[in-house]
Enzyme design. Structure first.
Site, short mmCIF file in Angstrom:
data_model
loop_
_atom_site.label_atom_id
_atom_site.label_comp_id
_atom_site.label_asym_id
_atom_site.label_seq_id
_atom_site.Cartn_x
_atom_site.Cartn_y
_atom_site.Cartn_z
CD GLU A 1 -14.78 10.28 4.76
OE1 GLU A 1 -14.39 9.51 3.87
OE2 GLU A 1 -14.35 10.27 5.92
CE LYS B 1 0.94 4.47 -1.10
NZ LYS B 1 1.16 5.90 -1.37
CD GLU C 1 -9.41 5.44 10.87
OE1 GLU C 1 -10.49 5.73 10.30
OE2 GLU C 1 -8.50 6.23 11.06
N GLY D 1 -7.67 5.06 5.11
CA GLY D 1 -7.95 5.81 3.89
C GLY D 1 -9.42 5.69 3.53
CB SER D 2 -11.16 6.32 0.38
OG SER D 2 -10.46 5.46 -0.47
CB THR D 3 -15.22 3.41 2.52
OG1 THR D 3 -15.24 3.97 3.84
CG2 THR D 3 -16.06 2.14 2.50
CB VAL E 1 -8.59 2.54 -1.29
CG1 VAL E 1 -7.27 1.79 -1.23
CG2 VAL E 1 -8.58 3.52 -2.46
N GLY E 2 -10.32 0.69 0.79
CA GLY E 2 -10.38 -0.34 1.83
C GLY E 2 -11.05 -1.60 1.29
CB CYS F 1 -11.42 9.34 9.20
SG CYS F 1 -10.35 9.22 10.63
P1 NDP Z 1 -7.11 6.83 -0.65
O1 NDP Z 1 -7.88 5.85 0.11
O2 NDP Z 1 -7.03 6.67 -2.11
O3 NDP Z 1 -5.60 6.89 -0.12
C1 NDP Z 1 -5.12 6.43 1.11
C2 NDP Z 1 -3.81 5.69 0.89
O4 NDP Z 1 -4.04 4.50 0.12
C3 NDP Z 1 -2.77 6.47 0.13
O5 NDP Z 1 -1.49 6.14 0.60
C4 NDP Z 1 -2.95 5.95 -1.27
O6 NDP Z 1 -1.86 6.15 -2.12
C5 NDP Z 1 -3.19 4.48 -1.03
N1 NDP Z 1 -3.89 3.78 -2.10
C6 NDP Z 1 -4.71 4.28 -3.05
N2 NDP Z 1 -5.16 3.29 -3.85
C7 NDP Z 1 -4.62 2.15 -3.40
C8 NDP Z 1 -4.71 0.78 -3.81
N3 NDP Z 1 -5.47 0.40 -4.81
N4 NDP Z 1 -4.02 -0.14 -3.11
C9 NDP Z 1 -3.26 0.21 -2.06
N5 NDP Z 1 -3.13 1.48 -1.65
C10 NDP Z 1 -3.81 2.44 -2.29
O7 NDP Z 1 -7.64 8.25 -0.31
P2 NDP Z 1 -7.55 9.53 -1.26
O8 NDP Z 1 -6.29 10.17 -0.98
O9 NDP Z 1 -7.80 9.22 -2.68
O10 NDP Z 1 -8.79 10.35 -0.74
C11 NDP Z 1 -10.06 10.10 -1.31
C12 NDP Z 1 -11.12 10.15 -0.25
O11 NDP Z 1 -10.84 9.19 0.73
C13 NDP Z 1 -11.20 11.44 0.53
O12 NDP Z 1 -11.97 12.39 -0.12
C14 NDP Z 1 -11.82 10.98 1.80
O13 NDP Z 1 -13.21 10.93 1.65
C15 NDP Z 1 -11.28 9.61 1.99
N6 NDP Z 1 -10.14 9.54 2.93
C16 NDP Z 1 -10.37 9.08 4.17
C17 NDP Z 1 -9.36 9.05 5.08
C18 NDP Z 1 -9.57 8.55 6.46
O14 NDP Z 1 -8.75 8.80 7.33
N7 NDP Z 1 -10.61 7.81 6.72
C19 NDP Z 1 -8.02 9.53 4.77
C20 NDP Z 1 -7.87 9.95 3.40
C21 NDP Z 1 -8.90 9.97 2.55
P3 NDP Z 1 -1.79 7.50 -2.98
O15 NDP Z 1 -1.43 8.55 -2.03
O16 NDP Z 1 -0.76 7.24 -3.98
O17 NDP Z 1 -3.15 7.71 -3.59
#
Ligand code: NDP
Length: 797
Positions: free
Chosen positions: A398, A192, A267, A245-247, A249-250, A301
């Protein structure tokens, strides 16, 4: 402008990259994309489509399908069906596919770069020179691992269907980091992508079609994280979830899969320190900062977002930095001479702006260069905060934007303390001309990647990943392959604990002789001393026939807290050489051997098994200590072959303070098999021994006291195992936890560990035969007792 004028002013002219090939690609799909399931472009069951815009000018680029649970189910089923054949292919066959993918991406690299820039807003200079070459490298590198799997990972097999969720900051690169190792190791994938940036993944799907990747091996479900992402994570047929992605959601994902037995790698975010010592080459360090925080508009990140400068040079350094900031060019990312492009989306833009305003209101001093910033798209100027105190939000959270927060330090120790003053631990940069200093600091910083006099270095052959709330698991390098494989031996684990048969007659004799005249209540063992339980309660311990044989202390939350404090207070063990630790382990084995009869009798007393089998357990325990004493100075790292003129040291480090919840079966061997590998790697541990049969562990105090084990290295808290395990899982200062017990216990531990993002290793209701060396010992234990830190050291005069 005339040529003479240009020579005089040296201003940049426009150098735009053409968008035409990417536009043609979008048009060839009528700017509308379906889901890629089982090798077919499939309409979403919701019939809904979402929009992807160019953040640099807000123009609509394309529509893409919004997957729901039904689509995800379809994709997972396709992946499951494709799995047996894909996994059964020879490594060479899989290598050929990965190699073909690498070639195709390379051949269409400009198209990928342009499409990525249009969709994400990052400069073409970066997509063309960094993102796409790294993607290609990943597929080549993992084509190699596919070929070598049969020999280099012969004891491992594929995990199964992998659900992968990736973010928007490096859309294709994150795809490559996840898809390449997964496919190489024989897994099939449902991916996804992030909703802001799905387009290069869809182009990648076309490449998979082109190279004839078998149907169902790779599937894409575009759409919302809260719908498609959640459905993927929770799907029963998904065997592993890999997320970047974000901590926040992790943590959600980790709680959702808790207890399911799914493998997981996360990660997550970071707030990485960029440490500049007074003897650093200042101009290089300034350029380093440009790459650390203004690369990809700071949406990285591992961005070096916390600048720590030695006080003696701070003023001069800030002045130079501000001068450099003025020269950064912010604008159309399709212009080849642009340093910074657009923020990915309005929401992210607003988040950055909100945090910057908060920084101002918290009293930090802001500097924003008056660079020309286009008004039409989501452009944010490079920003620097000085006079930042450690407790401010902008120093801890962050920001994920082009915002640098700076602090000063005086001593080396203060630099380390500031660097580690974060809940994250992803990366760090160290700048000094003194290699001894750099190599002294590098192991002390809690981070998965440490760059010395360089920053943001990545390569497929080096693992990347975090400590603490930056997540766990590594991507890249051999260390990354273990995330997509599982030991073949797991198939031999049993559904029930393997317990030796109880024999009635011997029980009566033994229990009488030992307990007749001395009342013994085993205390706990904390900080090298026997300790009474905080609550003042004891628990009756009975043998296999329910007969009373003694009492142990009933530990509680406070006892766990005391044990964790003692484990942290003990500093010498982790600093010892492997050889020195091995000597202590041999000494433990020696002392246990001297008292082997007594330990065997104690096992008989608790379990009523035959004396012969108890003796075998003691002998096996001694042998097992030998195994890890042998490993203590041999489980070492590697110098990875990464980029030119760079030594990349992959060093296994102790996890820190670990919680160990011992198996119920094999009172002594279960304790030894879990505690000894953890301490062999330099961890200090808090141990919860077998609840029913704790006396082998409590008797062991005397062995520890006579074997030169520092007080605080092994701490033992007796009591109700699952209640104590929950306290350990919640504890913020425990870095990792191993749990060997029931399925329900695993679920609780995994769920509660999500908050502090501690690493877990759980048996998910499958039981090892601890008497069997193949199941009860080996490198897998050591891998779970260590983190790989990659230290990058450039060289060249
Ligand atoms: P998210 O963690 O929300 O998104 C990362 C991925 O997870 C996207 O594909 C997202 O889908 C998906 N996702 C979101 N919610 C869920 C869920 N409940 N279950 C499963 N998958 C999910 O990051 P954001 O885009 O909202 O960014 C927010 C903050 O996260 C940023 O400001 C930054 O601080 C941090 N971030 C960190 C990253 C890293 O590499 N460490 C990368 C991106 C963000 P969708 O695109 O539909 O939201």
């Amino acid at each position: 402008m005339e040529i003479k004028e240009i020579f005089d002013t040296m201003v940049y002219g426009p150098a735009p990259e053409s968008a035409a090939p990417a536009v043609d690609f979008l048009e060839s799909h009528n700017r509308t994309f379906d889901l890629f399931i089982n090798g077919e472009w499939t309409k979403p069951s919701s019939k809904k489509y979402m929009e992807s815009h160019n953040p640099a000018n807000k123009e609509l680029l394309a529509k893409f399908a919004e997957a729901d649970e039904k689509d995800v189910d379809k994709a997972v089923k396709a992946a499951k069906e494709a799995l047996p054949k894909w996994a059964a292919l020879s490594g060479f066959e899989r290598a050929k596919y990965l190699y073909a993918i690498a070639r195709q991406i390379q051949k269409h690299s400009r198209l990928f770069a342009v499409l990525e820039t249009l969709d994400n807003g990052k400069p073409i200079r970066e997509t063309r020179d960094i993102d796409i070459p790294i993607v290609v490298r990943h597929f080549y590198h993992h084509a190699g691992w596919a070929k070598l799997m049969d020999t280099e990972l012969k004891d491992y097999k594929e995990v199964g269907v992998i659900g992968q969720i990736i973010p928007w900051n490096f859309p294709l690169m994150m795809l490559a980091w996840k898809v390449a190792p997964a496919l190489a190791m024989g897994n099939t994938v449902v991916l996804k992508p992030a909703e802001y940036t799905s387009l290069t993944a869809l182009l990648f799907a076309e490449i998979c079609e082109k190279v004839g990747l078998p149907k169902g091996v790779f599937n894409i479900v575009t759409g919302k994280g809260t719908v498609a992402g959640t459905a993927l994570v929770n799907h029963k047929e998904v065997n592993k979830v890999a997320f970047t992605g974000s901590t926040n959601v992790g943590k959600i994902i980790r709680r959702e899969i808790a207890g399911s037995g799914k493998k997981i790698s996360l990660e997550l975010g970071g707030k990485s320190p960029f440490i500049v010592f007074e003897d650093a080459d200042i101009d290089s360090a300034i350029e380093g900062i440009v790459d650390a925080i203004w690369f990809n508009q700071g949406q990285v990140c591992c961005a070096g977002s916390r600048l720590l400068v030695q006080e003696s040079i701070a003023e001069k350094f800030y002045a130079k930095l501000k001068e450099r900031m003025v020269k950064l060019r912010v604008g159309n990312p399709m212009d080849k001479a642009i340093d910074m492009g657009a923020i990915v989306d309005e929401t992210q833009f607003k988040t950055i702006d909100k945090l910057v305003k908060l920084g101002i209101s918290e009293g930090c001093e802001i500097y924003q260069a008056k660079n020309a910033v286009p008004k039409n798209g989501f452009f944010y100027p490079p920003t620097l905060f000085t006079d930042v105190s450690t407790s401010t939000t902008i120093a801890q959270e962050e920001i994920f934007g082009p915002v640098l927060v700076a602090m000063t330090f005086r001593s080396h120790n203060e630099a380390v303390a500031l660097a580690n003053n974060s809940r994250y631990g992803l990366a760090a940069s160290i700048w000094t001309e003194n290699i001894n200093l750099a190599l002294d600091i590098a192991p002390k910083v809690k981070a998965g990647a440490v760059w010395i006099n360089c920053t943001n270095q990545f390569d497929a052959s080096a693992g990347f990943g975090g400590y603490r709330e930056s997540g766990f698991g590594r991507e890249g390098g051999k260390e990354g392959l273990y995330e997509y494989t599982k030991p073949k031996i797991e198939e031999e684990f049993s559904a029930k604990p393997i317990i030796p048969k109880a024999v009635k007659s011997k029980t009566e004799k033994k229990s009488k002789s030992i307990l007749e005249d001395i009342d013994r209540t085993a205390k706990m063992y904390i900080g090298g001393k026997q300790a009474r339980p905080d609550g003042g309660y004891s628990i009756d311990i009975k043998n296999a026939f329910g007969e009373y044989i003694g009492e142990v202390s009933e530990g509680n939350r406070k006892d766990i807290r005391n044990a964790v404090e003692a484990a942290h207070a003990e500093k010498s063990w982790a600093g010892m050489t492997g050889h020195a630790r091995a000597q202590v382990l041999y000494y433990i084995a020696e002392n246990l051997a001297i008292r082997s009869e007594e330990f065997a009798e104690r096992i008989v007393e608790m379990t009523n098994q035959s004396l012969e089998s108890a003796q075998e357990e003691v002998e096996k325990s001694i042998e097992r200590i030998y195994t890890y004493a042998a490993f203590a100075d041999k489980y070492d790292g590697q110098a990875h072959s990464t980029v030119k003129r760079m030594v990349t040291l992959a060093m296994p480090e102790a996890v820190g303070v670990m919680g160990i919840v011992c198996p119920e079966e094999n009172p002594l061997l279960g304790f030894i098999s879990t505690v000894i590998p953890a301490i062999a790697m330099g961890n200090n541990v808090v141990v919860i021994p077998s609840e029913k049969h704790p006396f082998s562990a409590t008797d062991f105090y005397q062995i520890l006291e006579t074997s030169d084990v520092p007080g605080g290295t092994i701490n033992i808290v007796t009591g109700h195992k699952d209640e104590l395990a929950k306290e350990m899982a919640k504890h913020y200062n425990i870095d990792g936890i191993w749990y060997f017990g029931t399925k329900e216990g695993c679920k609780d531990v995994e769920f509660l560990a999500a908050d502090s993002m501690k690493r877990t290793w759980l048996n998910f209701g499958k039981y090892r035969n601890w008497m069997d060396n193949a199941q009860g010992e080996g490198e897998e234990f050591l891998r779970h007792a260590t983190e790989i830190k990659n230290i990058w050291i450039p060289y060249g005069a």
